[in-house]
Design a protein around this motif. Structure first.
Motif, short mmCIF file in Angstrom:
data_model
loop_
_atom_site.label_atom_id
_atom_site.label_comp_id
_atom_site.label_asym_id
_atom_site.label_seq_id
_atom_site.Cartn_x
_atom_site.Cartn_y
_atom_site.Cartn_z
N UNK A 116 -17.47 10.35 10.42
CA UNK A 116 -16.21 10.49 10.59
C UNK A 116 -15.55 10.73 9.21
N UNK A 117 -15.90 9.87 8.13
CA UNK A 117 -15.65 10.11 6.64
C UNK A 117 -15.90 11.34 6.07
N UNK A 118 -17.33 11.91 6.52
CA UNK A 118 -17.62 13.23 5.98
C UNK A 118 -16.81 14.25 6.48
N UNK A 119 -16.64 14.18 7.70
CA UNK A 119 -15.68 15.09 8.66
C UNK A 119 -14.31 15.25 8.18
N UNK A 120 -13.87 14.03 7.86
CA UNK A 120 -12.49 13.90 7.29
C UNK A 120 -12.12 14.49 6.11
N UNK A 127 0.77 -1.31 0.09
CA UNK A 127 -0.02 0.01 0.13
C UNK A 127 0.84 1.16 0.11
N UNK A 128 2.06 1.16 0.57
CA UNK A 128 2.74 2.57 0.71
C UNK A 128 3.27 2.69 -0.58
N UNK A 129 3.78 1.63 -1.41
CA UNK A 129 4.16 1.81 -2.86
C UNK A 129 3.01 2.59 -3.60
N UNK A 130 1.80 1.88 -3.52
CA UNK A 130 0.81 2.25 -4.29
C UNK A 130 0.41 3.87 -3.94
N UNK A 131 0.33 4.12 -2.58
CA UNK A 131 0.15 5.53 -2.24
C UNK A 131 1.06 6.48 -2.78
N UNK A 132 2.49 6.15 -2.80
CA UNK A 132 3.41 7.07 -3.28
C UNK A 132 3.14 7.31 -4.86
N UNK A 133 2.82 6.21 -5.42
CA UNK A 133 2.44 6.21 -6.81
C UNK A 133 1.38 7.27 -7.38
N UNK A 134 0.34 7.08 -6.48
CA UNK A 134 -0.98 8.05 -6.49
C UNK A 134 -0.71 9.58 -5.90
N UNK A 135 0.05 9.55 -5.01
CA UNK A 135 0.59 10.99 -4.43
C UNK A 135 1.32 11.91 -5.40
N UNK A 136 1.94 11.21 -6.46
CA UNK A 136 2.85 11.92 -7.20
C UNK A 136 1.98 12.36 -8.75
N UNK A 137 0.70 11.70 -8.75
CA UNK A 137 -0.01 12.06 -9.97
C UNK A 137 -1.65 12.70 -9.40
N UNK A 138 -1.83 12.74 -8.14
CA UNK A 138 -3.02 13.36 -7.89
C UNK A 138 -3.04 14.60 -6.97
N UNK A 139 -3.78 15.62 -7.21
CA UNK A 139 -3.64 16.79 -6.26
C UNK A 139 -4.05 16.38 -4.76
N UNK A 140 -3.23 17.18 -4.25
CA UNK A 140 -3.15 16.64 -2.76
C UNK A 140 -4.81 16.69 -1.77
N UNK A 141 -5.54 17.73 -2.44
CA UNK A 141 -6.94 17.57 -2.09
C UNK A 141 -7.64 16.28 -2.41
N UNK A 142 -7.68 16.00 -3.64
CA UNK A 142 -8.03 14.71 -4.05
C UNK A 142 -7.79 13.56 -3.20
N UNK A 143 -6.27 13.57 -3.16
CA UNK A 143 -5.32 12.56 -2.54
C UNK A 143 -6.16 12.59 -1.03
N UNK A 144 -6.29 13.68 -0.33
CA UNK A 144 -6.87 13.66 1.10
C UNK A 144 -8.18 13.27 1.18
N UNK A 145 -8.77 13.70 0.20
CA UNK A 145 -10.23 13.65 0.50
C UNK A 145 -10.60 11.85 0.16
N UNK A 146 -9.76 11.11 -0.84
CA UNK A 146 -9.98 9.79 -0.91
C UNK A 146 -9.52 9.11 0.20
N UNK A 147 -8.14 9.38 0.87
CA UNK A 147 -7.78 8.89 1.79
C UNK A 147 -9.08 8.84 3.14
N UNK A 148 -9.85 9.68 3.11
CA UNK A 148 -10.90 9.77 4.13
C UNK A 148 -11.70 8.77 4.11
N UNK A 149 -11.96 8.01 2.92
CA UNK A 149 -12.71 7.05 3.04
C UNK A 149 -12.15 5.66 3.64
N UNK A 150 -10.99 5.55 4.06
CA UNK A 150 -10.47 4.62 4.78
C UNK A 150 -11.50 3.77 5.74
N UNK A 151 -12.03 4.49 6.61
CA UNK A 151 -13.01 3.71 7.47
C UNK A 151 -14.05 2.89 6.88
#
Length: 289
Positions: free
Chosen positions: A273-277, A223-247
């Motif tokens: 919690x997902x909506x707040x994050x 997952x860390x490898x996949x996240x690094x791949x995504x982080x280099x290609x996504x806007x930080x806001x999109x990345x952060x909002x998507x990560x909020x779906x983890x619960x």
């Protein structure tokens, strides 16, 4: 890269898919880890996951080839200690509460950290929504109660997650590869004694070692490898909002792999919690400058 018919690059969904796959991998690893509790206990599983992760990261980054000052080592040690405690407390919470709820409660740590750095009224509305979600998980109606100790452990893991972020930011300024590899080694030193005390020689069983390696790969390396791949290609806001779906992803993985069913009220709590994050992540990005 040529745009598709609608004007969007045909590969635009690839980093999103990588990020979602990373979240699924982490929570599948946590589900596998929970299934190992009867064999070596929560602390034994933590020691296996963190220990194998440390070996994998050491092989990748080779920290012995890098130099660091005593002050640098101190900063990395704090980062690693927070990482080890976070993993240990989180797995201990899974003994008595469902995975999806544990992840939602743990999210309070980084969410609180974001609020602490904010002075905007709308952000406090989001923290209120998160508090509402947590309140829905408490046994206030006298019905089926979640274990208070499990909730407390997940909250403590969230606090360590916040410390992990703070210490990690400092450690990453030194040398990212050195920080993550040595930090995970420190985390292994923190968790290994607890695992040995609880599981003893059972940790050395070939079957347990193989499953522990699978947990480490699913929960860390992949997952860390996949996240690094995504982080280099996504806007930080999109990345952060998507990560909020983890619960929610955690709850779905636990339902599929462990048969952990949540009540409608518990799903509503996770949704709060997902909506707040997601709301905090979106607003933080817009006001970052």
């Amino acid at each position: 890269m040529k745009p598709g018919p609608a004007g969007a690059p045909p590969s635009a969904l690839l980093p999103v898919a990588a990020l979602v796959a990373g979240m699924v991998s982490i929570q599948a690893g946590a589900s596998l880890a929970k299934s190992l509790f009867p064999l070596v206990g929560a602390t034994g599983v933590t020691a296996l996951r963190v220990g194998f992760s440390a070996l994998i990261l050491a092989a990748i980054w080779r920290p012995w080839r890098r130099s660091a000052t005593l002050r640098d080592i101190g900063a990395i040690a704090l980062y690693g200690a927070a990482l080890g405690a976070m993993n240990l407390l989180f797995y201990l919470s899974l003994r008595t509460i469902p995975l999806g709820i544990a992840v939602a409660v743990e999210f309070v740590g980084p969410l609180g950290l974001a609020i602490a750095a904010s002075r905007r009224a709308a952000d406090f509305a989001f923290i209120g929504l998160a508090v509402l979600g947590l309140g829905l998980l408490l046994p206030l109606d006298g019905g089926t109660a979640l274990d208070p100790a499990g909730i407390a452990l997940a909250l403590a893991a969230g606090l360590c997650w916040a410390l992990y972020i703070l210490f990690g930011q400092r450690a990453a300024r030194i040398d990212g590869g050195l920080a993550v590899s040595l930090g995970m080694s420190v985390a292994a030193l923190v968790t290994l004694p607890f695992g040995l005390v609880q599981a003893g020689q059972a940790l050395l069983s070939p079957a347990v070692l193989a499953l522990g390696l699978a947990v480490a790969v699913l929960s860390s390396a992949l997952p860390y490898s996949l996240e690094m791949f995504a982080l280099g290609r996504l806007d930080r806001q999109v990345f952060s909002v998507l990560m909020s779906l983890e619960p929610a992803v955690a709850a779905l993985c636990a339902l599929t792999l462990l048969g952990e069913r949540l009540t409608a009220l518990q799903w509503l709590a996770i949704g709060c919690v997902v909506t707040a994050s997601a709301g905090i992540a979106g607003r933080s990005r817009r006001h970052a400058a």
